[in-house]
Enzyme design. Structure first.
Site, PDB file in Angstrom:
ATOM      1  N   LYS A 235       0.815  -1.206   0.000  1.00 50.18           N
ATOM      2  CA  LYS A 235       0.000   0.000   0.000  1.00 50.18           C
ATOM      3  C   LYS A 235       0.860   1.274   0.000  1.00 50.18           C
ATOM      4  O   LYS A 235       2.069   1.234   0.205  1.00 50.18           O
ATOM      5  CB  LYS A 235      -0.947  -0.004   1.206  1.00 50.18           C
ATOM      6  CG  LYS A 235      -2.117  -0.966   1.027  1.00 50.18           C
ATOM      7  CD  LYS A 235      -3.125  -0.856   2.149  1.00 50.18           C
ATOM      8  CE  LYS A 235      -4.342  -1.740   1.877  1.00 50.18           C
ATOM      9  NZ  LYS A 235      -5.324  -1.700   2.970  1.00 50.18           N
ATOM     10  N   ARG A 269      -3.195  -9.991   5.626  1.00 54.44           N
ATOM     11  CA  ARG A 269      -3.844 -10.041   4.315  1.00 54.44           C
ATOM     12  C   ARG A 269      -2.843  -9.525   3.281  1.00 54.44           C
ATOM     13  O   ARG A 269      -2.444  -8.367   3.322  1.00 54.44           O
ATOM     14  CB  ARG A 269      -5.112  -9.190   4.317  1.00 54.44           C
ATOM     15  CG  ARG A 269      -5.894  -9.202   3.017  1.00 54.44           C
ATOM     16  CD  ARG A 269      -7.126  -8.317   3.110  1.00 54.44           C
ATOM     17  NE  ARG A 269      -7.918  -8.349   1.884  1.00 54.44           N
ATOM     18  CZ  ARG A 269      -7.714  -7.569   0.829  1.00 54.44           C
ATOM     19  NH1 ARG A 269      -6.718  -6.669   0.872  1.00 54.44           N
ATOM     20  NH2 ARG A 269      -8.469  -7.645  -0.244  1.00 54.44           N
TER      21      ARG A 269
END
Length: 293
Positions: A235, A269
């Site tokens: 991210k 995740r």
């Protein structure tokens, strides 16, 4: 609201999740492999819009040691185009069907905030709903999850994927995130959801600096007495901080995943399952535990 950072907040307890009347025990950190059935993920290499690519990715994740698969058909990148429940179902249907049939031993999650989609996949046998909005966008999802007696990932977000980037103003970041999460937790409990997993929502209604600040206080989320899911894989808090792109963010992802385990994360995740499994194994060895995922 002040929280002390503990030097010893590592994974130290078991969690039991009720999945349709059967208990699933989280006794070691779990790795959840991302299966994007979208044409426009922020990380281009994770896009798997064809059935063949989806199946290949599912096979690879399982081969590399994923405990969970998280299948999603709605792009949640900032400013992503809204799609209907019908389109979302059509996008994920082949991957869900394949994963459930091919890998009955793997727990299957679907990443959705739309109650009609959640109801459809739960009727097919999916084991978990991962809602990026924490019930804010469609509160009916709580009753759907409660009806099927499966766990629910409740993530912190503000607004929608289309508006969240403009909703990142906080007077006290940690306090407001905790309060807003707590409000949604209470609503979920009232609706009958019994097994909750908490996700702080890195990258959602938070800029890169805020994400890093929140991550530094990750252990505070243990106050909710729920398993913690961390999704920081490739991210912007990694690649913007380092001045690189998502394609080059695997090393940074592994570093933060290691720190997340130290701060109490129970589920990672990730796009890159093999590397995350290696992180978990090495981390557990250093913590004095021997096991195999």
């Amino acid at each position: 609201m002040e929280f002390l950072r503990s030097e010893n907040t590592h994974f130290s307890r078991e969690w039991e999740l009720n999945i349709r009347g059967k208990l699933f025990t989280i006794s070691t950190p779990q790795v959840m492999g991302i299966v994007n059935c979208t044409p426009d993920s922020f990380y281009a290499s994770s896009q798997s819009s064809t059935i063949e690519k989806q199946q290949d990715l599912i096979d690879l994740h399982v081969k590399n040691g994923a405990t969970w698969l998280d299948i999603g058909g709605y792009s949640s990148r900032p400013g992503a185009e809204h799609i209907s429940e019908k389109v979302e179902i059509e996008r994920i249907k082949p991957a869900v069907s394949y994963a459930l049939e091919r890998y009955p031993e793997i727990k299957i999650s679907v990443d959705t905030f739309q109650s009609e989609v959640a109801n459809y996949v739960l009727e097919q046998g999916v084991h978990l709903i991962n809602d990026i909005s924490g019930g804010l966008i469609n509160s009916e999802i709580f009753s759907v999850v409660a009806k099927h007696q499966v766990p629910y990932v409740l993530m912190h977000m503000r607004g929608t994927p289309q508006t969240m980037a403009q909703l990142n103003t906080y007077d006290n970041l940690l306090q407001e995130v905790m309060v807003e999460l707590g409000t949604q937790i209470e609503k979920a409990r009232t609706a009958g959801v019994k097994d909750l997993i908490i996700d702080p929502g890195f990258g959602f209604a938070k800029n890169s600096t805020q994400n890093l600040d929140l991550f530094s206080y990750l252990e505070a989320f243990q106050l909710f007495d729920c398993p913690i899911l961390v999704g920081i894989s490739r991210k912007s808090l990694i690649y913007k901080t380092l001045g690189i792109g998502a394609e080059d963010s695997l090393n940074g992802t592994s570093v933060l995943n290691t720190l997340a385990l130290d701060k109490g994360a129970n589920i990672l995740r990730v796009h890159d399952v093999k590397e995350a499994v290696e992180v978990v194994r090495l981390w557990e060895k250093i913590k004095g535990r021997n096991y195999q995922l």
